[in-house]
Design a protein around this motif. Structure first.
Motif, PDB file in Angstrom:
ATOM      1  N   UNK A 337       0.907  -1.232  -0.277  1.00 39.11           N
ATOM      2  CA  UNK A 337       0.096  -0.036   0.391  1.00 39.11           C
ATOM      3  C   UNK A 337       1.162   0.860  -0.393  1.00 39.11           C
ATOM      4  N   UNK A 338       0.730   2.389  -0.475  1.00 36.90           N
ATOM      5  CA  UNK A 338       1.486   3.312  -0.810  1.00 36.90           C
ATOM      6  C   UNK A 338       0.266   4.449  -0.781  1.00 36.90           C
ATOM      7  N   UNK A 349      -1.702   1.060  -4.597  1.00 38.54           N
ATOM      8  CA  UNK A 349      -0.646   0.162  -4.099  1.00 38.54           C
ATOM      9  C   UNK A 349       0.222  -0.248  -5.253  1.00 38.54           C
ATOM     10  N   UNK A 350       1.258  -0.508  -5.125  1.00 38.14           N
ATOM     11  CA  UNK A 350       2.749  -0.945  -5.878  1.00 38.14           C
ATOM     12  C   UNK A 350       2.310  -2.171  -5.127  1.00 38.14           C
ATOM     13  N   UNK A 397      -4.566   1.576  -8.974  1.00 40.15           N
ATOM     14  CA  UNK A 397      -5.812   2.005  -7.989  1.00 40.15           C
ATOM     15  C   UNK A 397      -7.054   0.798  -7.654  1.00 40.15           C
ATOM     16  N   UNK A 398      -7.313   0.304  -6.492  1.00 44.73           N
ATOM     17  CA  UNK A 398      -8.933   0.190  -6.838  1.00 44.73           C
ATOM     18  C   UNK A 398      -9.861   0.534  -5.224  1.00 44.73           C
ATOM     19  N   UNK A 399     -10.694   0.153  -5.715  1.00 48.76           N
ATOM     20  CA  UNK A 399     -11.934   0.885  -4.165  1.00 48.76           C
ATOM     21  C   UNK A 399     -11.827   0.059  -3.264  1.00 48.76           C
ATOM     22  N   UNK A 400     -11.573   0.206  -1.875  1.00 44.45           N
ATOM     23  CA  UNK A 400     -11.231  -0.225  -0.576  1.00 44.45           C
ATOM     24  C   UNK A 400     -12.386   0.139   0.220  1.00 44.45           C
ATOM     25  N   UNK A 409       1.369  -4.455   3.324  1.00 41.04           N
ATOM     26  CA  UNK A 409       1.076  -5.314   2.337  1.00 41.04           C
ATOM     27  C   UNK A 409       0.244  -6.092   2.138  1.00 41.04           C
ATOM     28  N   UNK A 410       0.200  -6.509   0.725  1.00 42.30           N
ATOM     29  CA  UNK A 410      -1.349  -7.160   0.464  1.00 42.30           C
ATOM     30  C   UNK A 410      -1.148  -8.338  -0.281  1.00 42.30           C
TER      31      UNK A 410
END
Length: 423
Positions: A337-338, A349-350, A397-400, A409-410
């Motif tokens: 996560x940025x 997110x990178x 990017x995405x909706x969260x 982290x993801x």
């Protein structure tokens, strides 16, 4: 009721690179161990220059963490020139200790960098309190025990010595006695005791019975599915997450995690788990229970099965990688996560590994925070809608709907994709 006085052990994490050092500390490690450009046993790790070492020390000390430098090879004559300069330069970076096994390097360090604390490496195979007292008399601050030591032996050691005790609690187990293996030397001309291990014990082997000259009968291993399987000397990994009270009560000062070659996914996850467990036990030892979520979390990064090594008994064939496949990790590290915008509920997110719309992902961060969701939309850096993020280090990017933090982290749930079979 009087509250018991317990000393909180440090959680000591591996850091093969500067990035991993920062991640380990951010995710709860009290100390990290790293390698320099010489004298360490992980020549293929991203070892530190002295400038990187200095930056890592500054980062750690600003967050009340420590840094130890491994210089634990078994030295040959050609390794000794320059060792005095190496230890002087290490001391100048401000590190908290060096980890050494060879007596000649210990003496060199004492003379060249007086006052720099020395920890005895597990390579020295210390298995009894008389040995620990010997090294304390020599001026060492800490001993890293051999992996073959049991929990009852540690309790006895603690009764007879006050030197700091460090013990491995998680990670790969070596088939050789505390790493004293020569398979790599014999089969690949790579010296395992000077950082060149080829991991020969992880290979698969055919096994033959040769009772007489000229006879050769293949011994075929058969797994529970009835399929032929080659033999291996590979041990499963150690995991002491369900036995934190025993380690603390036995008097272990430092709980060491193996893995300087492992990823930031591994380092962050394991440091996070053990820090949570130690904190929970120290907060209320009388009502402590292992959280099943900690065990589940470790399986997300486990590469092999997990056992307790030599702590409670001598390992058997059940602690080797043979037969029925054990539980395997189902998650892959997919990004960091940025930024997070709460107004639009958008996370930046990178990307580190391919993921996309429809994938199940999980955010996790320091302090054992978690949030799982399904990716419903995905946009590239220019705001264009995309189905997948296939490019390494790509910004997406995405909706969260749940707030996450920079540095979280993801991980993504692995999906086994089956090829179409022609009729």
């Amino acid at each position: 009721m009087m509250q018991r006085k317990l000393k909180r052990p440090e959680v000591l994490a591996p850091a093969g690179t500067l990035e991993k050092l920062k991640v380990a500390i951010d995710y709860g490690a009290d100390a990290v161990y790293i390698g320099g450009d010489a004298y360490g046993l992980r020549t293929r790790a991203g070892n530190f220059s002295f400038d990187q070492m200095r930056e890592g020390v500054q980062y750690a000390h600003a967050r009340h963490a420590k840094v130890y430098v491994a210089a634990n090879i078994v030295a040959h004559e050609q390794d000794l020139p320059g060792a005095d300069t190496f230890f002087k330069n290490v001391q100048a970076t401000g590190v908290d200790a060096v980890i050494v096994s060879d007596p000649s390097l210990i003496e060199t360090c004492v003379l060249a960098a007086p006052g720099l604390p020395i920890h005895l490496s597990t390579q020295a195979s210390s298995c009894n309190y008389e040995t620990l007292n010997f090294w304390q008399d020599e001026g060492l601050e800490r001993v890293v025990l051999a992996r073959e030591v049991g929990i009852d032996e540690i309790r006895e050691m603690r009764q007879h010595t006050d030197i700091q005790i460090e013990a491995f609690i998680h990670g790969a187990m070596c088939i050789g006695y505390s790493g004293r293996c020569v398979l790599s030397n014999h089969m690949g001309l790579r010296d395992a005791n000077r950082g060149g291990c080829a991991q020969n014990c992880r290979w698969k082997y055919d096994l033959f019975d040769m009772p007489q000259l000229g006879e050769k009968h293949e011994l075929t291993g058969v797994n529970p599915d009835g399929k032929k399987e080659a033999f291996s000397m590979s041990a499963v990994d150690m995991a002491m997450i369900e036995h934190i009270p025993d380690l603390i009560e036995a008097g272990v000062d430092s709980l060491k995690i193996e893995g300087r070659m492992k990823t930031v996914h591994y380092v962050s996850t394991v440091a996070n788990v053990y820090s949570a467990a130690v904190d929970a036990y120290m907060a209320d030892p009388d009502h402590y229970q292992t959280d099943p979520a900690w065990v589940d979390e470790l399986w997300k990064v486990a590469q092999r099965g997990m056992s307790t090594g030599f702590y409670y008994n001598t390992p058997t064939e059940q602690d080797e990688l043979f037969g029925e496949e054990r539980k395997r990790p189902r998650y892959a590290f997919v990004g960091e996560v940025q930024a997070y915008d709460p107004a639009t509920e958008t996370v930046t997110i990178q990307q580190r590994n391919n993921f996309g719309v429809g994938d199940q992902i999980e955010f996790y961060g320091p302090g054992f925070t978690h949030y799982a969701m399904t990716v419903e939309d995905l946009f590239d850096e220019d705001g264009a809608a995309i189905e997948r993020a296939p490019h390494a280090m790509q910004i997406v990017t995405l909706h969260c709907p749940h707030a996450v933090a920079p540095g979280d982290f993801v991980r993504g749930l692995k999906v086994r994709r089956h090829a179409h079979v022609r009729a």
